[in-house]
Design an enzyme around this catalytic site. Structure first.
Site, PDB file in Angstrom:
ATOM      1  N   PHE A 181       0.863  -1.185   0.000  1.00  0.00           N
ATOM      2  CA  PHE A 181       0.000   0.000   0.000  1.00  0.00           C
ATOM      3  C   PHE A 181       0.892   1.225   0.000  1.00  0.00           C
ATOM      4  O   PHE A 181       1.852   1.308   0.767  1.00  0.00           O
ATOM      5  CB  PHE A 181      -0.889   0.001   1.247  1.00  0.00           C
ATOM      6  CG  PHE A 181      -1.729   1.240   1.400  1.00  0.00           C
ATOM      7  CD1 PHE A 181      -2.792   1.489   0.544  1.00  0.00           C
ATOM      8  CD2 PHE A 181      -1.459   2.169   2.393  1.00  0.00           C
ATOM      9  CE1 PHE A 181      -3.577   2.631   0.677  1.00  0.00           C
ATOM     10  CE2 PHE A 181      -2.235   3.318   2.542  1.00  0.00           C
ATOM     11  CZ  PHE A 181      -3.295   3.544   1.683  1.00  0.00           C
ATOM     12  N   ASP A 183       9.293   2.350   0.021  1.00  0.00           N
ATOM     13  CA  ASP A 183       8.256   3.076   0.743  1.00  0.00           C
ATOM     14  C   ASP A 183       8.403   2.724   2.222  1.00  0.00           C
ATOM     15  O   ASP A 183       7.931   1.691   2.685  1.00  0.00           O
ATOM     16  CB  ASP A 183       6.873   2.690   0.208  1.00  0.00           C
ATOM     17  CG  ASP A 183       5.761   3.436   0.942  1.00  0.00           C
ATOM     18  OD1 ASP A 183       6.045   4.079   1.979  1.00  0.00           O
ATOM     19  OD2 ASP A 183       4.608   3.373   0.484  1.00  0.00           O
ATOM     20  N   LYS A 185       4.384   9.263   8.540  1.00  0.00           N
ATOM     21  CA  LYS A 185       4.078   8.741   9.878  1.00  0.00           C
ATOM     22  C   LYS A 185       5.089   9.181  10.953  1.00  0.00           C
ATOM     23  O   LYS A 185       5.007  10.310  11.416  1.00  0.00           O
ATOM     24  CB  LYS A 185       3.862   7.233   9.816  1.00  0.00           C
ATOM     25  CG  LYS A 185       2.664   6.911   8.895  1.00  0.00           C
ATOM     26  CD  LYS A 185       2.125   5.508   8.953  1.00  0.00           C
ATOM     27  CE  LYS A 185       0.814   5.411   8.180  1.00  0.00           C
ATOM     28  NZ  LYS A 185       0.849   4.655   6.953  1.00  0.00           N
TER      29      LYS A 185
HETATM   30  C1  LIG Z   1       0.299   5.104   5.548  1.00  0.00           C
HETATM   31  C2  LIG Z   1       1.074   4.718   4.340  1.00  0.00           C
HETATM   32  C3  LIG Z   1       1.150   5.547   3.217  1.00  0.00           C
HETATM   33  C4  LIG Z   1       0.306   6.783   3.067  1.00  0.00           C
HETATM   34  O1  LIG Z   1       0.630   7.762   3.991  1.00  0.00           O
HETATM   35  P1  LIG Z   1      -0.464   8.910   4.302  1.00  0.00           P
HETATM   36  O2  LIG Z   1       0.252   9.853   5.219  1.00  0.00           O
HETATM   37  O3  LIG Z   1      -1.625   8.190   4.929  1.00  0.00           O
HETATM   38  O4  LIG Z   1      -0.833   9.527   3.009  1.00  0.00           O
HETATM   39  C5  LIG Z   1       2.021   5.207   2.195  1.00  0.00           C
HETATM   40  N1  LIG Z   1       2.749   4.085   2.275  1.00  0.00           N
HETATM   41  C6  LIG Z   1       2.693   3.250   3.327  1.00  0.00           C
HETATM   42  C7  LIG Z   1       3.569   2.035   3.361  1.00  0.00           C
HETATM   43  C8  LIG Z   1       1.841   3.526   4.386  1.00  0.00           C
HETATM   44  O5  LIG Z   1       1.740   2.668   5.403  1.00  0.00           O
END
Ligand SMILES: *Cc1c(COP(=O)(O)O)cnc(C)c1O
Length: 451
Positions: free
Chosen positions: A171, A259, A287
């Protein structure tokens, strides 16, 4: 008697509403979660600003949060839960940690956004590049979604190629090019995974199964991967997977994007790239680096990052980017996260996973709790085989998870309202908290197992 819709008095000593904080009054009297959620639904689509919060996957209605502190979260009715969501990992120090609230308060009196460079954004970028050697330069923005979409644009701009390879079950936020419903098994051409994304937006996105190195060609601009998958449960990379991606990207001249929006500064100071000793070209952050405030970041080698505007032709901008409050909170978080803290968090993750596993065994509820470093996952159902890809992950019994989730909530423990989310342990989850959670889990397991 006025209804909350018509009367919103200033909150003062006489106000008894549990949902009120010293600065936010939600209306006269004690509102229920249901009343407030219902009211939200009249102003906000589905009553939520992020879909999962609506509890569609687990049934029932969400608790509406009034405040949170450390490992606990309190709803507007005054019920307090142990919180294993921790803003999906953003709040690693625990809620309202004094270092964060002090940093944010200090920053706020200096003004909340200027549209000009600041020392705080500079210091956060320095803190990230000091800790993550692959990041010579770091551009800050407002969300993980913005980070992944910027990283994709950057990779395409650097290579002059369009194709992106992503992995089923990973994701990357609400980025059009990455919202694909890929078949797994063999790499398939992406199809939109949601209404509103045109075929053209994902026509150059290929989806491959996680933990298998795809064969690339010279059309590929970048491979983007969660180096530890934490949005299909918690799935470790198989030995050789990340190394294989690195080698395959190098072979065809594609860029490797990690990511690390979840794993960055959660698995350890250097994130997954340090843990597995594989160096990406571009890293996405979010995050943890915002200490619970809105943030995102893209970091990478200087020769790659210098393609971003104003140095290069790949455009990026943001009115609130490098926000003073978010960067102050992020700096406070990174300063607190010493190497010792990660050793402690790993011990707590193992402690919690073992406690939950024992509680479920004793309660007759079938579930396993994989641990990768400081991350804990949950897989429900009879099939206890290890999970390596999205097909494996989908064997989890979603109905069983929903039953366990509801039973845990009734026992005072808030988990994420979705079967594929991680369980987030932070600095606030000390041994006493973990023991209380596992005791609750035993009762919840009995309840969930008996239907
Ligand atoms: C939470 C998340 C995102 C998106 O981040 P947001 O601040 O919610 O837009 C992208 N990649 C990963 C792996 C995530 O867990």
């Amino acid at each position: 008697m006025s209804t909350p819709e018509t009367m919103i008095p200033a909150c003062g000593p006489g106000c008894a509403a549990a949902g009120c904080t010293p600065t936010v009054c939600v209306g006269a009297g004690v509102p229920s979660n249901h009343e407030l959620f219902d009211r939200s639904r009249r102003a906000i689509p589905g009553g939520v600003n992020s879909s999962i919060r609506a509890f569609r996957a687990v049934g029932g209605e969400p608790y509406v949060v009034a405040r949170a502190s450390g490992a606990t979260i309190t709803d507007v009715e005054g019920t307090t839960y142990y919180d294993l969501v921790q803003s999906y990992g953003a709040v690693i120090l625990g809620h309202a940690h004094p270092a964060i609230t002090a940093a944010v308060s200090r920053a706020a009196v200096d003004g909340t956004s200027y549209g000009a460079p600041t020392p705080r954004e500079m210091k956060l970028a320095e803190a990230i590049r000091e800790r993550v050697p692959s990041c010579d330069l770091v551009r800050l923005m407002n969300s993980g979604t913005e980070a992944t979409s910027t990283a994709i644009r950057l990779a395409r701009g650097v290579t002059g190629r369009d194709r992106i390879v992503t992995f089923a079950g990973n994701f990357h936020g609400a980025t059009d090019a990455l919202l694909v419903a890929g078949g797994s098994g063999v790499a398939t051409l992406g199809l939109p995974g949601t209404a509103g994304v045109p075929n053209a937006a994902v026509a150059e996105t290929m989806v491959a199964p996680y933990n298998a190195v795809p064969v690339l060609d010279e059309l590929v601009a970048a491979v983007i991967v969660e180096p530890v998958a934490a949005n299909m449960g918690v799935v470790a990379p198989r030995p050789g997977f990340l190394e294989g991606l690195r080698a395959e990207c190098d072979r065809v001249g594609a860029l490797l994007i990690f990511d690390e929006v979840i794993t960055g500064f959660r698995l350890g100071t250097g994130g997954a790239q340090a843990k597995y000793d594989v160096t990406p070209d571009i890293t996405c952050f979010g995050k943890v680096i915002g200490g619970g405030l809105p943030i995102g970041g893209v970091g990478g080698r200087a020769d790659v990052m210098e393609h971003l505007s104003p140095l290069g032709p790949v455009f990026h901008a943001g009115t609130l980017s490098g926000n003073p409050l978010a960067t102050a909170a992020g700096l406070a978080a990174l300063d607190t996260l010493t190497p010792d803290v990660y050793i402690e968090l790993m011990a707590r993750a193992r402690h919690l996973a073992a406690g939950l596993r024992d509680a479920c065994v004793a309660g007759g509820f079938r579930a396993s709790f994989p641990v990768v470093g400081t991350l804990v996952g949950i897989v429900c159902g009879d099939d206890a085989a290890p999970v390596h890809d999205f097909d494996d992950a989908k064997r989890t019994d979603e109905a069983a998870y929903a039953a366990f989730f509801r039973a845990m909530l009734a026992e005072g423990v808030a988990m994420a309202p979705g079967a594929y989310e991680a369980i987030f342990v932070g600095l606030a989850h000390d041994d006493a908290v973990i023991d209380a959670i596992t005791a609750a889990a035993h009762r919840a397991a009995v309840a969930a197992a008996s239907g």
